[in-house]
Design a protein around this motif. Sequence first.
Motif, short mmCIF file in Angstrom:
data_model
loop_
_atom_site.label_atom_id
_atom_site.label_comp_id
_atom_site.label_asym_id
_atom_site.label_seq_id
_atom_site.Cartn_x
_atom_site.Cartn_y
_atom_site.Cartn_z
N TRP A 21 -63.39 -11.77 101.33
CA TRP A 21 -64.12 -12.53 102.35
C TRP A 21 -64.40 -11.62 103.54
O TRP A 21 -63.51 -10.93 104.03
CB TRP A 21 -63.31 -13.74 102.80
N CYS A 22 -65.65 -11.60 103.97
CA CYS A 22 -66.03 -10.84 105.17
C CYS A 22 -66.27 -11.86 106.27
O CYS A 22 -67.25 -12.63 106.22
CB CYS A 22 -67.27 -10.00 104.90
N ALA A 23 -65.39 -11.89 107.27
CA ALA A 23 -65.45 -12.92 108.31
C ALA A 23 -66.66 -12.74 109.22
O ALA A 23 -67.24 -13.74 109.68
CB ALA A 23 -64.17 -12.89 109.14
N SER A 24 -67.07 -11.52 109.49
CA SER A 24 -68.19 -11.31 110.42
C SER A 24 -69.51 -11.81 109.83
O SER A 24 -70.33 -12.38 110.54
CB SER A 24 -68.30 -9.83 110.80
N SER A 25 -69.72 -11.61 108.55
CA SER A 25 -70.98 -12.04 107.92
C SER A 25 -70.82 -13.35 107.14
O SER A 25 -71.80 -13.85 106.60
CB SER A 25 -71.50 -10.95 106.98
N GLU A 44 -66.49 -4.46 107.53
CA GLU A 44 -65.55 -3.71 108.39
C GLU A 44 -64.12 -4.15 108.08
O GLU A 44 -63.88 -5.29 107.73
CB GLU A 44 -65.86 -3.97 109.87
N LEU A 45 -63.18 -3.22 108.26
CA LEU A 45 -61.78 -3.54 107.94
C LEU A 45 -61.25 -4.70 108.78
O LEU A 45 -60.47 -5.50 108.29
CB LEU A 45 -60.90 -2.30 108.15
N ARG A 46 -61.66 -4.81 110.04
CA ARG A 46 -61.12 -5.89 110.88
C ARG A 46 -61.67 -7.25 110.49
O ARG A 46 -61.11 -8.29 110.85
CB ARG A 46 -61.32 -5.59 112.35
N SER A 47 -62.76 -7.27 109.73
CA SER A 47 -63.35 -8.54 109.29
C SER A 47 -63.00 -8.88 107.84
O SER A 47 -63.20 -10.00 107.41
CB SER A 47 -64.88 -8.48 109.41
N ALA A 48 -62.52 -7.90 107.09
CA ALA A 48 -62.26 -8.11 105.66
C ALA A 48 -60.95 -8.86 105.45
O ALA A 48 -59.94 -8.56 106.07
CB ALA A 48 -62.21 -6.76 104.95
#
Length: 137
Positions: A21-25, A44-48
């Motif tokens: 899951w990618c939180a940013s997108s 990005e790692l912080r969103s993954a």
Amino acid sequence: DCRQYTNRSCEECLKNVTCLWCASSRRCMEYPVQRILPPADLCELRSARWGVCWVNFEALIIAMSVVGGTFLIMLGVCCCCCCCKKKTKKQVSGGSLPDKDDERAAREREKRRVRQEERRAEMKSRHDEIRRKYGTV
């Protein structure tokens, strides 16, 4: 297919262990298994998120590094303590049972002392005999 969970929730996406899951997108995609970490162009790692929604890869990497570093430091300290303990135990070999080398050395010292006393007594008796013979006593 993981893409069907895109624009839904993280929990729904991560029910399938092969999904990332990618939180940013807000995208749900197949986890790139050929790489350990997902590439930055994918997410990005912080969103993954993978496995659980409340931990991102960046925090996971930092936490694992801290735990691993702490473990290595503790291992090093334990090794140093054990080595120092052995070293002082060898230097102060009087508090515990003496080892075989110490016992053997002590026996040899005692034998030498006894032989020296015997030689000393023998030499004294010879000297006394010579003094009597020549009348110097």
